[in-house]
Design a protein around this motif. Structure first.
Motif, short mmCIF file in Angstrom:
data_model
loop_
_atom_site.label_atom_id
_atom_site.label_comp_id
_atom_site.label_asym_id
_atom_site.label_seq_id
_atom_site.Cartn_x
_atom_site.Cartn_y
_atom_site.Cartn_z
N GLN A 34 1.02 -1.12 -0.12
CA GLN A 34 -0.19 0.03 0.06
C GLN A 34 0.98 1.30 -0.09
OE1 GLN A 34 -2.95 -1.70 -1.05
NE2 GLN A 34 -3.65 0.23 -0.15
N SER A 35 0.83 2.04 0.97
CA SER A 35 1.57 3.31 1.22
C SER A 35 2.95 3.42 1.50
CB SER A 35 0.83 4.35 1.81
OG SER A 35 -0.52 4.47 1.56
N TYR A 49 7.13 6.12 3.63
CA TYR A 49 5.65 6.30 3.74
C TYR A 49 5.19 7.41 2.59
CZ TYR A 49 0.86 7.65 5.12
OH TYR A 49 -0.34 8.01 5.17
N GLN A 51 1.92 9.31 0.23
CA GLN A 51 0.48 9.74 0.50
C GLN A 51 0.10 10.28 -0.84
OE1 GLN A 51 -0.49 12.86 3.30
NE2 GLN A 51 -1.64 11.59 4.12
N GLU A 52 -0.86 10.04 -1.36
CA GLU A 52 -1.64 10.38 -2.44
C GLU A 52 -2.22 11.95 -2.26
OE1 GLU A 52 -4.12 7.54 -4.38
OE2 GLU A 52 -2.33 6.41 -5.13
N SER A 61 1.72 10.76 -5.80
CA SER A 61 2.12 9.71 -4.69
C SER A 61 3.49 10.53 -4.28
CB SER A 61 2.08 8.35 -4.93
OG SER A 61 2.43 7.79 -3.75
N ALA A 109 -2.70 3.84 6.43
CA ALA A 109 -3.00 3.42 5.06
C ALA A 109 -4.18 2.62 5.28
CB ALA A 109 -1.83 2.79 4.67
#
Length: 153
Positions: A34-35, A49, A51-52, A61, A109
């Protein structure tokens, strides 16, 4: 130690850089979930990490946090993320999503077909999964960075 400081500063400068650029500079990760993009180099675990964020009509991202753990998964340094204490997960698990978020904060996430699991990174190198349905927490499980890297080989 000066070498470590220089490396930390480099990652600090990479914050808010696009995922494709960061990953192209660092090479193949141990795993991606995922993230999180996780690297294991020279007995050092690096957890990135992403984040969008939407900028105009484009989705980007961006690197928002960096965490470092030694080979024994002892937390060395991080910026941009509040790590969850793995000790607080047990023995009493929150039974609702509201209680989970009050206890551990906003999830790092979400994953699953209809966003059915929250994902947290702990201060001792574990990724914690909290499966939920509607407002009920169904199960909380965890796996260390070492365990996950083996599963993704």
């Amino acid at each position: 130690m000066a070498e470590d400081k220089a490396m930390y500063e480099k990652f600090q400068m990479l914050l808010n850089t696009e995922k494709r650029i960061v990953v192209s500079q660092l090479g193949t990760p141990a795993f991606s979930l995922q993230s999180f993009v996780v690297y294991n180099k020279n007995d050092l675990w690096m957890v990135l990490y992403f984040q969008e964020e939407r900028n105009s009509n484009q989705l980007h991202s961006l690197l928002k946090a960096v965490c470092f753990f030694d080979s024994d998964l002892k937390h060395l340094w991080s910026t941009g993320i509040h790590l969850v204490s793995n000790n607080t997960i047990e023995p009493k698990q929150p039974d609702t999503v509201d209680k989970l978020i009050r206890a551990y904060g906003k999830p790092h996430a979400e994953m699953g077909g209809g966003k059915s699991a929250f994902v947290y990174l702990s201060d001792d190198g574990y990724i914690i999964f909290a499966k939920y349905q509607e407002n009920a927490v169904l199960e909380i499980s965890k796996a260390s960075l070492n365990e996950l890297a083996k599963q993704f080989k």
